[in-house]
Motif scaffolding. Structure first.
Motif, PDB file in Angstrom:
ATOM      1  N   ALA A 132       0.827  -1.212   0.000  1.00  0.00           N
ATOM      2  CA  ALA A 132       0.000   0.000   0.000  1.00  0.00           C
ATOM      3  C   ALA A 132       0.863   1.264   0.000  1.00  0.00           C
ATOM      4  CB  ALA A 132      -0.934   0.004   1.211  1.00  0.00           C
ATOM      5  N   VAL A 133       1.956   1.247   0.757  1.00  0.00           N
ATOM      6  CA  VAL A 133       2.857   2.409   0.799  1.00  0.00           C
ATOM      7  C   VAL A 133       3.538   2.599  -0.562  1.00  0.00           C
ATOM      8  CG1 VAL A 133       5.005   3.341   1.781  1.00  0.00           C
ATOM      9  CG2 VAL A 133       3.264   2.332   3.284  1.00  0.00           C
ATOM     10  N   ILE A 134       4.030   1.497  -1.121  1.00  0.00           N
ATOM     11  CA  ILE A 134       4.692   1.567  -2.437  1.00  0.00           C
ATOM     12  C   ILE A 134       3.732   2.146  -3.480  1.00  0.00           C
ATOM     13  CG2 ILE A 134       5.652   0.178  -4.333  1.00  0.00           C
ATOM     14  CD1 ILE A 134       6.732  -1.741  -2.055  1.00  0.00           C
ATOM     15  N   ASP A 135       2.498   1.644  -3.499  1.00  0.00           N
ATOM     16  CA  ASP A 135       1.495   2.141  -4.454  1.00  0.00           C
ATOM     17  C   ASP A 135       1.234   3.621  -4.253  1.00  0.00           C
ATOM     18  OD1 ASP A 135       1.175  -0.259  -5.709  1.00  0.00           O
ATOM     19  OD2 ASP A 135      -0.783  -0.743  -4.835  1.00  0.00           O
ATOM     20  N   HIS A 136       1.065   4.026  -2.991  1.00  0.00           N
ATOM     21  CA  HIS A 136       0.771   5.436  -2.712  1.00  0.00           C
ATOM     22  C   HIS A 136       1.928   6.325  -3.149  1.00  0.00           C
ATOM     23  CE1 HIS A 136       0.272   9.212  -0.557  1.00  0.00           C
ATOM     24  NE2 HIS A 136      -1.009   8.928  -0.494  1.00  0.00           N
ATOM     25  N   TYR A 137       3.141   5.886  -2.851  1.00  0.00           N
ATOM     26  CA  TYR A 137       4.318   6.675  -3.218  1.00  0.00           C
ATOM     27  C   TYR A 137       4.415   6.826  -4.740  1.00  0.00           C
ATOM     28  CZ  TYR A 137       9.046   8.374  -3.763  1.00  0.00           C
ATOM     29  OH  TYR A 137      10.116   9.144  -4.140  1.00  0.00           O
ATOM     30  N   LEU A 138       4.245   5.722  -5.458  1.00  0.00           N
ATOM     31  CA  LEU A 138       4.333   5.772  -6.925  1.00  0.00           C
ATOM     32  C   LEU A 138       3.214   6.638  -7.509  1.00  0.00           C
ATOM     33  CD1 LEU A 138       5.283   2.049  -7.682  1.00  0.00           C
ATOM     34  CD2 LEU A 138       6.802   4.041  -7.740  1.00  0.00           C
ATOM     35  N   ASP A 139       2.011   6.517  -6.953  1.00  0.00           N
ATOM     36  CA  ASP A 139       0.882   7.314  -7.444  1.00  0.00           C
ATOM     37  C   ASP A 139       1.061   8.799  -7.163  1.00  0.00           C
ATOM     38  OD1 ASP A 139      -0.327   5.021  -8.319  1.00  0.00           O
ATOM     39  OD2 ASP A 139      -1.794   4.892  -6.691  1.00  0.00           O
ATOM     40  N   SER A 140       1.810   9.132  -6.111  1.00  0.00           N
ATOM     41  CA  SER A 140       1.971  10.540  -5.724  1.00  0.00           C
ATOM     42  C   SER A 140       2.819  11.313  -6.738  1.00  0.00           C
ATOM     43  CB  SER A 140       2.627  10.644  -4.345  1.00  0.00           C
ATOM     44  OG  SER A 140       4.032  10.391  -4.441  1.00  0.00           O
ATOM     45  N   GLY A 141       3.613  10.582  -7.518  1.00  0.00           N
ATOM     46  CA  GLY A 141       4.485  11.249  -8.484  1.00  0.00           C
ATOM     47  C   GLY A 141       5.700  11.897  -7.844  1.00  0.00           C
ATOM     48  N   SER A 142       5.913  11.684  -6.549  1.00  0.00           N
ATOM     49  CA  SER A 142       7.044  12.299  -5.857  1.00  0.00           C
ATOM     50  C   SER A 142       8.365  11.688  -6.309  1.00  0.00           C
ATOM     51  CB  SER A 142       6.891  12.088  -4.344  1.00  0.00           C
ATOM     52  OG  SER A 142       8.024  12.590  -3.667  1.00  0.00           O
ATOM     53  N   THR A 143       9.401  12.517  -6.344  1.00  0.00           N
ATOM     54  CA  THR A 143      10.746  12.000  -6.602  1.00  0.00           C
ATOM     55  C   THR A 143      11.614  12.179  -5.344  1.00  0.00           C
ATOM     56  OG1 THR A 143      11.411  14.132  -7.494  1.00  0.00           O
ATOM     57  CG2 THR A 143      10.671  12.488  -9.082  1.00  0.00           C
ATOM     58  N   GLU A 144      11.008  12.723  -4.288  1.00  0.00           N
ATOM     59  CA  GLU A 144      11.736  12.920  -3.035  1.00  0.00           C
ATOM     60  C   GLU A 144      11.970  11.562  -2.365  1.00  0.00           C
ATOM     61  OE1 GLU A 144      12.720  15.782  -2.264  1.00  0.00           O
ATOM     62  OE2 GLU A 144      11.377  17.219  -3.226  1.00  0.00           O
ATOM     63  N   PRO A 145      13.005  11.471  -1.528  1.00  0.00           N
ATOM     64  CA  PRO A 145      13.124  10.265  -0.699  1.00  0.00           C
ATOM     65  C   PRO A 145      11.958  10.217   0.286  1.00  0.00           C
ATOM     66  CG  PRO A 145      14.704  11.939   0.002  1.00  0.00           C
ATOM     67  CD  PRO A 145      14.071  12.449  -1.259  1.00  0.00           C
ATOM     68  N   ALA A 146      11.643   9.022   0.777  1.00  0.00           N
ATOM     69  CA  ALA A 146      10.554   8.881   1.737  1.00  0.00           C
ATOM     70  C   ALA A 146      11.025   8.080   2.947  1.00  0.00           C
ATOM     71  CB  ALA A 146       9.356   8.197   1.088  1.00  0.00           C
ATOM     72  N   LEU A 147      10.616   8.536   4.121  1.00  0.00           N
ATOM     73  CA  LEU A 147      10.869   7.832   5.377  1.00  0.00           C
ATOM     74  C   LEU A 147       9.552   7.184   5.796  1.00  0.00           C
ATOM     75  CD1 LEU A 147      12.554   7.181   7.953  1.00  0.00           C
ATOM     76  CD2 LEU A 147      11.791   9.394   8.863  1.00  0.00           C
ATOM     77  N   VAL A 148       9.554   5.855   5.892  1.00  0.00           N
ATOM     78  CA  VAL A 148       8.347   5.125   6.286  1.00  0.00           C
ATOM     79  C   VAL A 148       8.541   4.625   7.717  1.00  0.00           C
ATOM     80  CG1 VAL A 148       6.770   3.236   5.718  1.00  0.00           C
ATOM     81  CG2 VAL A 148       8.098   4.339   3.878  1.00  0.00           C
ATOM     82  N   VAL A 149       7.783   5.184   8.652  1.00  0.00           N
ATOM     83  CA  VAL A 149       7.832   4.725  10.044  1.00  0.00           C
ATOM     84  C   VAL A 149       6.815   3.589  10.163  1.00  0.00           C
ATOM     85  CG1 VAL A 149       7.520   5.361  12.463  1.00  0.00           C
ATOM     86  CG2 VAL A 149       8.505   7.021  10.843  1.00  0.00           C
TER      87      VAL A 149
END
Length: 248
Positions: A132-149
């Motif tokens: 779910a996190v991977i899908d959300h990140y890809l859908d967001s179009g962000s190229t920033e790094p992400a910290l997943v707690v």
């Protein structure tokens, strides 16, 4: 749902804005800022996600405010890294129980409000939450790094699936910081220690996971220590991911 996309060059949320929008988070914001500075991460732009275990054994941690406290701590950190004052939240057990968000403007009692309408608390499937996190990140179009707690109080139903997802996600600009709630001596957490130490480059191109244990009463971990531990391995991952072109 918003919260993961950060445009280039947009700044963090200022202390005065936090005072105005979430006065209860000012101390957390200051502690998070000091920890980022100690790690050489001041000025970093990053998306922040929160993943919450909603398996049956987690009931008492929702009831006593431990989960809400962690959500507030993550919001205090995200205000430095992201500029919209929102953090996407994934609650999981056997499947995904909810995908929601927490926000500076509406953080008090927010976790209770999210879980109020949810049904049976199931088992612990890490991989569905990771997906779910991977899908959300890809859908967001962000190229920033992400910290997943990624908070949990035990090992996953499928260790194989969790390991496979973590290794697959190592090609993406996502760092998974696992946080254990519960008895530090429990062998429930052996698997998380293993995930933290998966071989590089044999299993994954970079070390994209960290793990720390917050104990049986996570609310007693001082904020400064919590932030230092949340960010302990993030700078090394950032450097390795940049060197490999995973983070631009």
């Amino acid at each position: 749902m918003h919260g993961a996309h950060v445009a280039e060059g947009r700044g963090a949320i200022s202390l005065s804005k936090v005072r105005e929008r979430a006065p209860g988070l000012v101390s957390l914001y200051k502690n998070a800022g000091a920890s980022l500075e100690r790690r050489g991460l001041s000025g970093l732009r990053a998306a922040v996600y929160l993943v919450l275990d909603r398996s049956g054994s987690m009931r008492s941690y929702y009831k006593d405010g431990s989960v809400q406290a962690l959500a507030d701590q993550v919001l205090g950190l995200s205000a430095h890294l992201d500029d919209d004052g929102r953090v996407p939240v994934v609650l999981f057990s056997t499947d995904i129980d909810a995908v929601a968000e927490i926000a500076l403007d509406d953080h008090r009692g927010r976790i209770d409000a999210i879980v109020a309408g949810l049904g049976h608390m199931g088992r612990t499937s890490y991989h569905v939450a990771m997906d779910a996190v991977i899908d959300h990140y890809l859908d967001s179009g962000s190229t920033e790094p992400a910290l997943v707690v990624f908070q949990t109080d035990g090992g996953p139903v499928s260790k194989h699936a969790a390991e496979r997802y973590l290794c697959k996600a190592a090609e993406l600009p996502l760092f998974w910081q696992f946080v254990g709630f519960g008895n530090t001596r429990s062998n429930q957490f052996d698997f998380l220690r293993k995930l933290d130490e998966l071989a590089v480059p044999a299993a994954r191109p970079v070390d994209n996971a960290g793990y720390f244990h917050a104990g049986t009463d996570p609310r007693t971990v001082p904020d400064a220590e919590l932030y230092d531990r949340l960010l302990a391995e993030f700078p090394q991952w950032l450097a390795a991911a940049r060197a490999r072109g995973i983070v631009r």
